[in-house]
Design a protein around this motif. Structure first.
Motif, PDB file in Angstrom:
ATOM      1  N   GLY A  53       0.807  -1.213   0.000  1.00 37.89           N
ATOM      2  CA  GLY A  53       0.000   0.000   0.000  1.00 37.89           C
ATOM      3  C   GLY A  53       0.841   1.264   0.000  1.00 37.89           C
ATOM      4  N   TYR A  54       2.177   1.113   0.008  1.00 31.01           N
ATOM      5  CA  TYR A  54       3.093   2.257   0.020  1.00 31.01           C
ATOM      6  C   TYR A  54       4.207   2.025  -0.989  1.00 31.01           C
ATOM      7  CZ  TYR A  54       0.665   3.533   4.308  1.00 31.01           C
ATOM      8  OH  TYR A  54      -0.308   3.879   5.217  1.00 31.01           O
ATOM      9  N   LYS A  61       1.897   3.190  10.087  1.00 27.17           N
ATOM     10  CA  LYS A  61       1.314   3.379   8.769  1.00 27.17           C
ATOM     11  C   LYS A  61       0.466   2.145   8.444  1.00 27.17           C
ATOM     12  CE  LYS A  61       3.746   7.166   8.149  1.00 27.17           C
ATOM     13  NZ  LYS A  61       3.136   8.512   8.071  1.00 27.17           N
ATOM     14  N   ARG A  62      -0.816   2.380   8.103  1.00 29.19           N
ATOM     15  CA  ARG A  62      -1.765   1.276   7.945  1.00 29.19           C
ATOM     16  C   ARG A  62      -2.108   1.043   6.473  1.00 29.19           C
ATOM     17  NH1 ARG A  62      -6.231   4.291  10.897  1.00 29.19           N
ATOM     18  NH2 ARG A  62      -5.211   5.875   9.590  1.00 29.19           N
ATOM     19  N   SER A  63      -2.436  -0.212   6.165  1.00 26.58           N
ATOM     20  CA  SER A  63      -2.848  -0.539   4.798  1.00 26.58           C
ATOM     21  C   SER A  63      -3.682  -1.806   4.816  1.00 26.58           C
ATOM     22  CB  SER A  63      -1.632  -0.732   3.881  1.00 26.58           C
ATOM     23  OG  SER A  63      -0.904  -1.883   4.266  1.00 26.58           O
ATOM     24  N   GLY A  94      -2.763  -3.040  -2.718  1.00 26.39           N
ATOM     25  CA  GLY A  94      -2.997  -2.544  -1.368  1.00 26.39           C
ATOM     26  C   GLY A  94      -3.310  -1.065  -1.324  1.00 26.39           C
ATOM     27  N   TYR A  95      -4.066  -0.684  -0.320  1.00 25.47           N
ATOM     28  CA  TYR A  95      -4.451   0.718  -0.135  1.00 25.47           C
ATOM     29  C   TYR A  95      -3.804   1.239   1.139  1.00 25.47           C
ATOM     30  CZ  TYR A  95      -7.317   4.945   0.182  1.00 25.47           C
ATOM     31  OH  TYR A  95      -7.741   6.233   0.239  1.00 25.47           O
ATOM     32  N   GLY A  96      -2.981   2.284   1.015  1.00 26.19           N
ATOM     33  CA  GLY A  96      -2.353   2.908   2.166  1.00 26.19           C
ATOM     34  C   GLY A  96      -3.236   3.995   2.748  1.00 26.19           C
ATOM     35  N   GLN A 126       2.682   8.920   3.032  1.00 26.90           N
ATOM     36  CA  GLN A 126       3.949   8.203   2.961  1.00 26.90           C
ATOM     37  C   GLN A 126       5.013   8.881   3.817  1.00 26.90           C
ATOM     38  OE1 GLN A 126       5.109   7.226  -1.024  1.00 26.90           O
ATOM     39  NE2 GLN A 126       3.058   6.558  -1.614  1.00 26.90           N
ATOM     40  N   ARG A 133      -3.121  10.665   1.480  1.00 26.75           N
ATOM     41  CA  ARG A 133      -2.993   9.228   1.707  1.00 26.75           C
ATOM     42  C   ARG A 133      -2.205   8.576   0.565  1.00 26.75           C
ATOM     43  NH1 ARG A 133      -8.960   7.108   3.744  1.00 26.75           N
ATOM     44  NH2 ARG A 133      -8.998   8.281   5.725  1.00 26.75           N
ATOM     45  N   SER A 134      -1.533   7.513   0.893  1.00 30.96           N
ATOM     46  CA  SER A 134      -0.764   6.804  -0.128  1.00 30.96           C
ATOM     47  C   SER A 134      -1.663   6.240  -1.214  1.00 30.96           C
ATOM     48  CB  SER A 134       0.050   5.674   0.512  1.00 30.96           C
ATOM     49  OG  SER A 134       0.733   4.931  -0.456  1.00 30.96           O
ATOM     50  N   TRP A 169      -4.005   3.556  -3.480  1.00 35.62           N
ATOM     51  CA  TRP A 169      -3.817   2.223  -4.053  1.00 35.62           C
ATOM     52  C   TRP A 169      -2.436   2.075  -4.669  1.00 35.62           C
ATOM     53  CZ3 TRP A 169      -6.885  -1.541  -2.751  1.00 35.62           C
ATOM     54  CH2 TRP A 169      -8.213  -1.277  -2.416  1.00 35.62           C
TER      55      TRP A 169
END
Length: 787
Positions: free
Chosen positions: A685-686, A742-744, A764-766, A770, A776-777, A779
């Motif tokens: 996600g990142y 940092k979540r994803s 993944g989606y962050g 970053q 937000r990061s 997709w």
């Protein structure tokens, strides 16, 4: 039953109609009965049935006397009718001469099956329908057989809960004789969903608790967006058994379902389920007594049972702890792990006055078995000794079920064999000896890769390499020795990344669980930092017996020369040697190397570079911790397919001296898929290396949870996954915050392509920026290799 009765009535009516409505010259149309000598019998209308066979079956014989009309012709038609081969039968007089009467048997044969055409099926596969009908070319298609085929298809749809499916069979003639195409036109109707579940008769247990005991028969709840209330009649029958098990787990051992009904509402596609319950008395366990036990005393057996007294009797837990639970801590396992293969435990429930219950367990210990021999079948490449050293069952020892389970797990971790085919076979020889047979099915585990590609970070990239996971140094062309040989080379654009590695590992040195490995390498990296390393490492490890035999210790000694160029104002320039030592302790209890379904993997590692004590110019102490756990959630055909995976990674690196040299590759970076040959912890996600300080951090943590579903395990393992993860990298301990992560989340797929290896794709989606600020990061697409 009444369906069969109706069919026989139809058959009898057909027979009677054949007799009652004869042709004008039928023997049944004759007047007063007269006796004739049968002078000849012929057959008309037959296509596939042999004329002489028809005459023989009828029982009409030339030279015999018969009355016309009379019982003999009725018996002849009955004999032919029982063949279920003819649509109509009649016996007519051809002519009467002085020699006697000449008879003709006129028949019309049923159609023959040519092929099956299915129309309108969606919820049930054509393969399942063909299997249920079970017709092969040439089978007779009587009205009765067609009706049976219709009922078989109808039963398939009832299992799917489609009670109102309409099945219309039709016979379509072909241009080949009596052969016809059987056409099945299906109107599947709509799925039905559970609208309500109503209980009556329950007094002590709430209806909400009873609804919870039903696993698949559920009403729709708004917050359970992932669940379905689709009604499945077959699963409903299983749920009724689970409901009674729930009653027994609460002490209601006499509970029963007096009656149940399912009311269908076709206009709204709903069903209402009504269950009338007899709850009975709730019993409390007063005592447990064992009889017939001589090997283990009462106290040990009761302690192993792990069941409380003077509390509501949990029959389900009692049965599991008596005869078989998941972790083999039940009473029966004590006997099965000590040679008593034929041991049997029979529970007897004795109700006393009031609500007390006494249980007597009768123990039949029987003979103690010794393993006579251990056989291995199916290994076409892997040598017997490689397999035997993973086994915990040996000739001369007492039979031990846990040892067999542990052996199968060990063979699965080797990844040399098809995991679905790893089934032990126990063969008693006599009353005291048993043979243990392990059947294996070889599969290739060697990997070869040769690729070219383009990566935004490194530009044009390429690699070539081979890993022989079941190599034999003494027989290199045959293999099967369990050794590992790997040769690998990679490059990135304009020498930004180059690596050459050669490694060899002997997992069982001198036939002991001691690992010895040697690795030679040359690595150049000009990305984030400019570093060239070349050297060698030697590692040695051993499997332990304490605390259990899943533990092992490993040590690595590495000597290398480093050339690092100053960059980013973070990495200082220096040339010099490095001597480092790594020690690690791990525990690995996984059941499979590619798609683990149970067990865990724990590793704690500490690396010390000796520059702090004057040996070499590199100085640091690095500690890492990794924990992975796997738990099966659901099985398909007896094999776990849906698995929960959780993992945690932590790391810390620091210098021993205040003025220290720490190589850039020993610091922590995070983000992306973690590929690239240097220290990047993946965080989907990142973007690659986008998390934490740009020059690398000294503190790292990451947490992952995944749900994995295996579409296939052999010959090509394929599984889907849904993940959620969080992690971060900090510059030092003072700035580290375990809650600042940092979540994803996202989806992915993994495929094992031999000889390439494990490949995968993640999307993944962050949820966080970053950096420290920004959008937000979002997709991100990731290609995975080897993990």
């Amino acid at each position: 039953m009444h369906i069969l009765r109706n069919r026989w009535c139809f058959a009898l009516l057909f027979m009677f109609s054949t007799w009652i409505i004869p042709s004008h010259n039928s023997i049944f149309a004759q007047g007063q009965a007269k006796s004739y000598l049968i002078a000849g019998v012929s057959v008309e209308g037959n296509t596939y049935a042999d004329a002489q066979t028809i005459i023989t079956i009828s029982g009409l014989k030339v030279g015999e006397e018969m009355k016309i009309p009379g019982p003999k012709q009725q018996e002849a038609i009955r004999n032919l009718w029982q063949r279920n081969q003819f649509e109509s039968i009649d016996i007519v007089i051809d002519k009467i001469t002085a020699s006697g009467v000449f008879l003709t048997i006129k028949v019309s044969e049923f159609k023959r099956f040519s092929w099956l055409e299915i129309k309108g099926n969606d919820k049930v596969s054509s393969k399942d329908i063909e299997k249920a009908i079970a017709k092969v070319k040439g089978d007779i298609l009587s009205a009765y057989e067609v009706d049976l085929a219709k009922d078989a298809v109808k039963a398939l749809y009832e299992k799917e809960g489609l009670m109102y499916a309409k099945i219309t069979p039709n016979l379509i003639p072909t241009d080949t004789g009596l052969y016809a195409r059987l056409e099945m036109t299906i109107e599947e109707g709509a799925d039905f969903y559970v609208d309500s579940i109503i209980f009556s008769g329950n007094q002590l247990l709430a209806s909400s608790d009873l609804v919870g005991a039903l696993e698949d028969t559920k009403t729709k709840t708004w917050w359970k967006f992932w669940s379905s209330s689709k009604f499945d009649k077959l699963k409903y029958e299983d749920d009724k058994k689970k409901l009674l098990q729930f009653f027994r787990s609460k002490g209601f051992i006499d509970a029963d379902i007096v009656k149940d009904s399912i009311i269908y509402y076709p206009d709204i596609q709903k069903v209402s389920v009504h269950l009338d319950i007899f709850e009975g008395k709730r019993y409390y366990l007063r005592s447990v007594t064992f009889e017939g036990n001589t090997v283990y005393p009462q106290e040990i057996l009761f302690r192993r049972l792990n069941i409380p007294l003077n509390e509501p009797y949990d029959a389900e837990r009692f049965d599991m702890n008596l005869s078989g639970n998941e972790d083999q801590s039940d009473v029966a396992s004590m006997y099965l792990d000590n040679g008593y293969l034929g041991a049997n435990l029979i529970k007897e429930e004795r109700k006393s006055e009031g609500d007390s219950l006494d249980i007597v367990v009768k123990v039949f210990e029987r003979d103690r078995y010794i393993i006579r021999k251990v056989e291995i079948v199916g290994n076409t490449k892997t040598k017997d000794k490689v397999i035997r050293r993973e086994l915990f069952t040996r000739p001369g020892e007492f039979f031990n079920r846990s040892a067999i389970i542990r052996s199968v797990r060990g063979l699965g971790v080797l990844n040399y064999f098809n995991p679905e085919a790893l089934k032990p076979d126990i063969k008693p020889v006599d009353n005291t000896k048993v043979d243990v047979l392990y059947r294996v099915e070889e599969r290739s585990t060697d990997t070869f890769n040769a690729s070219m590609g383009y990566a935004g970070t490194f530009g044009l990239t390429g690699s070539i390499g081979i890993t022989l996971n079941n190599f034999s140094f003494s027989e290199p062309l045959r293999g099967g020795g369990g050794q590992i040989l790997n040769i690998n080379a990679e490059f990135g654009q304009q020498s930004r990344y180059q690596t050459i590695q050669l490694g060899f590992t002997e997992p069982w040195l001198n036939n002991t669980p001691t690992t010895l490995g040697v690795n030679l390498y040359s690595i150049r990296q000009n990305f984030v930092f400019n570093l060239t390393r070349y050297g060698a490492s030697v590692n040695i490890g051993r499997r332990l017996r304490w605390p259990d035999d899943y533990f092992r210790v490993d040590g690595v000694v590495r000597a290398q020369y480093n050339e690092q160029t100053a960059s980013q104002g973070v990495f200082r320039a220096f040339n010099g040697g490095e001597l480092s030592m790594t020690g690690s302790v791990s525990r690995i209890s996984l059941d499979n190397a590619i798609f683990p379904t149970s067990g865990s993997r724990f590793t704690y590692s500490s690396t010390f570079a000796a520059g702090g004590i004057g040996i070499g110019k590199v100085d640091y102490l690095k500690n890492t911790f990794n924990l992975e756990m796997f738990h099966p959630l659901a099985s398909v055909d007896g094999n776990p397919r849906l698995v929960l995976y959780m993992s945690t990674d932590m790391g810390y690196v620091a210098g021993i001296r205040s003025d220290t040299n720490i190589l850039g590759n020993e610091l922590f970076f995070m983000g992306g898929n973690g590929l690239g040959g240097f220290a990047i912890t993946p965080l989907r996600g990142y973007v690659d290396r986008s998390i934490g300080p740009s020059g690398g951090g000294r503190v790292m943590t990451r947490h992952v949870i995944e749900t994995r579903f295996a579409l296939s395990l052999n010959p090509m393992p394929i599984y889907l996954l849904a993940f959620a993860e969080a992690g971060n990298v900090w510059e030092n301990l003072r700035s580290a915050d375990p809650f600042d992560l940092k979540r994803s989340a996202g989806l992915g797929v993994r495929v094992l392509l031999n000889p390439i290896g494990l490949l995968g794709f993640d999307y993944g989606y962050g949820f966080d920026p970053q950096g420290t600020t920004g959008p937000r990061s979002g997709w991100q697409f990731h290609f995975q290799f080897g993990r």
